[in-house]
Design a protein around this motif. Sequence first.
Motif, PDB file in Angstrom:
ATOM      1  N   GLU A 198     -11.262 -11.229  -4.581  1.00 11.83           N
ATOM      2  CA  GLU A 198     -11.444 -12.029  -3.360  1.00 11.83           C
ATOM      3  C   GLU A 198     -10.540 -13.257  -3.395  1.00 11.83           C
ATOM      4  OE1 GLU A 198     -15.708 -12.617  -3.379  1.00 11.83           O
ATOM      5  OE2 GLU A 198     -16.002 -10.454  -3.578  1.00 11.83           O
ATOM      6  N   LEU A 199     -10.422 -13.879  -4.580  1.00 12.65           N
ATOM      7  CA  LEU A 199      -9.539 -15.046  -4.714  1.00 12.65           C
ATOM      8  C   LEU A 199      -8.093 -14.641  -4.457  1.00 12.65           C
ATOM      9  CD1 LEU A 199     -10.942 -16.748  -7.954  1.00 12.65           C
ATOM     10  CD2 LEU A 199     -11.362 -17.414  -5.596  1.00 12.65           C
ATOM     11  N   LEU A 200      -7.724 -13.456  -4.966  1.00 10.71           N
ATOM     12  CA  LEU A 200      -6.339 -13.005  -4.777  1.00 10.71           C
ATOM     13  C   LEU A 200      -6.066 -12.700  -3.302  1.00 10.71           C
ATOM     14  CD1 LEU A 200      -6.030 -10.775  -7.956  1.00 10.71           C
ATOM     15  CD2 LEU A 200      -4.620 -12.781  -7.474  1.00 10.71           C
ATOM     16  N   GLY A 201      -7.069 -12.143  -2.615  1.00  3.50           N
ATOM     17  CA  GLY A 201      -6.922 -11.879  -1.172  1.00  3.50           C
ATOM     18  C   GLY A 201      -6.696 -13.182  -0.412  1.00  3.50           C
ATOM     19  N   ALA A 202      -7.533 -14.178  -0.704  1.00  3.98           N
ATOM     20  CA  ALA A 202      -7.414 -15.476  -0.017  1.00  3.98           C
ATOM     21  C   ALA A 202      -6.140 -16.193  -0.459  1.00  3.98           C
ATOM     22  CB  ALA A 202      -8.634 -16.342  -0.334  1.00  3.98           C
ATOM     23  N   GLY A 203      -5.850 -16.131  -1.768  1.00  3.89           N
ATOM     24  CA  GLY A 203      -4.675 -16.818  -2.308  1.00  3.89           C
ATOM     25  C   GLY A 203      -3.382 -16.268  -1.737  1.00  3.89           C
ATOM     26  N   ARG A 204      -3.350 -14.938  -1.552  1.00  2.00           N
ATOM     27  CA  ARG A 204      -2.135 -14.304  -1.006  1.00  2.00           C
ATOM     28  C   ARG A 204      -1.818 -14.866   0.384  1.00  2.00           C
ATOM     29  NH1 ARG A 204       1.887 -12.717  -3.373  1.00  2.00           N
ATOM     30  NH2 ARG A 204       2.808 -13.998  -1.803  1.00  2.00           N
ATOM     31  N   LYS A 205      -2.899 -14.985   1.199  1.00  5.39           N
ATOM     32  CA  LYS A 205      -2.693 -15.502   2.568  1.00  5.39           C
ATOM     33  C   LYS A 205      -2.173 -16.936   2.515  1.00  5.39           C
ATOM     34  CE  LYS A 205      -6.156 -12.918   5.032  1.00  5.39           C
ATOM     35  NZ  LYS A 205      -7.583 -12.939   5.086  1.00  5.39           N
ATOM     36  N   GLY A 224      -1.723  -8.510  -5.843  1.00  6.37           N
ATOM     37  CA  GLY A 224      -1.044  -9.527  -5.036  1.00  6.37           C
ATOM     38  C   GLY A 224      -0.424 -10.676  -5.802  1.00  6.37           C
ATOM     39  N   ALA A 225      -0.671 -10.787  -7.125  1.00  4.57           N
ATOM     40  CA  ALA A 225      -0.072 -11.903  -7.872  1.00  4.57           C
ATOM     41  C   ALA A 225       1.428 -11.667  -8.051  1.00  4.57           C
ATOM     42  CB  ALA A 225      -0.747 -12.049  -9.229  1.00  4.57           C
ATOM     43  N   ASP A 226       2.232 -12.733  -7.864  1.00  4.29           N
ATOM     44  CA  ASP A 226       3.668 -12.637  -8.135  1.00  4.29           C
ATOM     45  C   ASP A 226       3.957 -12.964  -9.591  1.00  4.29           C
ATOM     46  OD1 ASP A 226       4.350 -12.204  -5.354  1.00  4.29           O
ATOM     47  OD2 ASP A 226       3.798 -14.301  -5.042  1.00  4.29           O
ATOM     48  N   VAL A 227       3.103 -13.806 -10.167  1.00  2.00           N
ATOM     49  CA  VAL A 227       3.284 -14.238 -11.560  1.00  2.00           C
ATOM     50  C   VAL A 227       1.922 -14.195 -12.242  1.00  2.00           C
ATOM     51  CG1 VAL A 227       4.192 -16.061 -13.062  1.00  2.00           C
ATOM     52  CG2 VAL A 227       4.916 -15.961 -10.677  1.00  2.00           C
ATOM     53  N   VAL A 228       1.913 -13.778 -13.506  1.00  3.54           N
ATOM     54  CA  VAL A 228       0.681 -13.881 -14.302  1.00  3.54           C
ATOM     55  C   VAL A 228       0.996 -14.724 -15.533  1.00  3.54           C
ATOM     56  CG1 VAL A 228      -1.115 -12.664 -15.576  1.00  3.54           C
ATOM     57  CG2 VAL A 228      -0.142 -11.625 -13.515  1.00  3.54           C
ATOM     58  N   TYR A 229       0.295 -15.838 -15.697  1.00  2.42           N
ATOM     59  CA  TYR A 229       0.389 -16.644 -16.912  1.00  2.42           C
ATOM     60  C   TYR A 229      -0.777 -16.231 -17.785  1.00  2.42           C
ATOM     61  CZ  TYR A 229       3.409 -19.473 -13.969  1.00  2.42           C
ATOM     62  OH  TYR A 229       4.408 -19.881 -13.130  1.00  2.42           O
TER      63      TYR A 229
END
Length: 390
Positions: A87-94, A123-128
């Motif tokens: 859900e965070l990734l969905g909102a974060g992507r927008k 949807g993440a472009d980068v993963v730390y």
Amino acid sequence: MTGLRIDRNQCVGCGICAKTCAFGALEIKEKKAEANDNCALCGMCVDVCPFQAISIEKEEQQADRTYRDVWVFAELTGDRLAPVVRELLGAGRKLADQKGCRLAAALIGGGNAFREAELISLGADVVYFCRDEKLADKREEPYTAVLKQMVERYRPEIFLFGATAFGRSLAPRLAARLQTGLTADCTGLSVEEENGLLRQTRPAFGGNLMATILCPARRPQMATVRPGVMPPAQADTGRSGIVREVPLPEFPERIKGIKRVPLPPAKSIADAEILVVAGRGIGSRKNLSLVTEFASLIGAEYGCSRPLVDGGWCEYPHQVGQTGCSVAPKLLISLGVSGAIQHLAGISRAETIVAVNTDPHAPIFSVSRYAVVGDCVEILKEWIRMLKCR
Ligand SMILES: Cc1cc2nc3c(=O)[nH]c(=O)nc-3n(C[C@H](O)[C@H](O)[C@H](O)COP(=O)(O)OP(=O)(O)OC[C@H]3O[C@@H](n4cnc5c(N)ncnc54)[C@H](O)[C@@H]3O)c2cc1C
């Protein structure tokens, strides 16, 4: 300097400000208003002064513009992503698309916590990531140290956490270390068009109003997000992204794990696939046993509307709605619920709703696929009888 300014030339000592001040911060001395240390800079006196004698001077603080990107904390449950992360990734992507920046996930865990590919597909472009056996147990001290190091190095502008038990404990700790603000339990996030600030919306005053909070001067802008409210991101296995390892920093080891005792999995109505929801129309506390019996016969969980919790018929974890739980079952059977807006807010993601109500104009019918006009108690008894005859 930030502070209350009283223009002694304009002030006539009328005392309206002193009567209005909720903090007892204004006194009239020698026919002039004077502020004392109780002043909370709420601005009430500024609004009521008929002589425009009072103002608040604010120091303009500029946000550090070197902070970029939207981050989400990729919380793990065991070695899997916690459901709220999607859900965070969905909102974060927008948010990232609106701001024209990257979406990143911060992943921390033990030796088996390989979730980078999944985060990128979501949807993440980068993963730390920081992976170490010392991080296998979710504990605030090491996790705060790792995240602080990540933030100071890569400078995200926005950092979102799930409002899970761990997220609620970790995020404020990190915000304090970074000396930034945190809005807890958000149900809405958007970007202000004119300045790109994160608009963080959450229920306030017991859910009676929605407050939208900005963090204009400090970075990152941090929020925890209520699980079950934002639509989850859909996986796209064709996506690619960058993966960066962050070394394990030094951290104080004041807590040592002695033994791991697994708890029986807690059932939440948020995860129910079939949910039976009772409203005040069931008539009495006694009739709730019909609801639970029916639910168990069809393999469902049960929920309720708020008056049943307020009246002590049901426990709070069963409450569905704006101030309760947001649910997303495949099938929701609603019994004697009117469908007030605050209730509907919690069932908007249910796939199929079957509603029973004596009132053909009940608002619940506007969101239900199947509408049964009738007495829910009689219908329940009949359904139970039929199920038992099978
Ligand atoms: C800030 C705020 C937050 C809130 N948060 C929530 C929340 O999270 N969740 C929530 O549920 N509410 C919440 N509420 C309360 C909400 O506004 C409604 O009051 C509540 O949802 C009404 O519950 P109900 O439909 O069970 O009861 P009622 O409004 O009393 O409706 C009962 C319904 O049952 C029907 N009925 C009566 N007898 C029968 C029968 N024998 N068979 C079938 N139908 C029958 C009636 O026609 C009616 O439609 C909130 C309110 C506020 C102000």
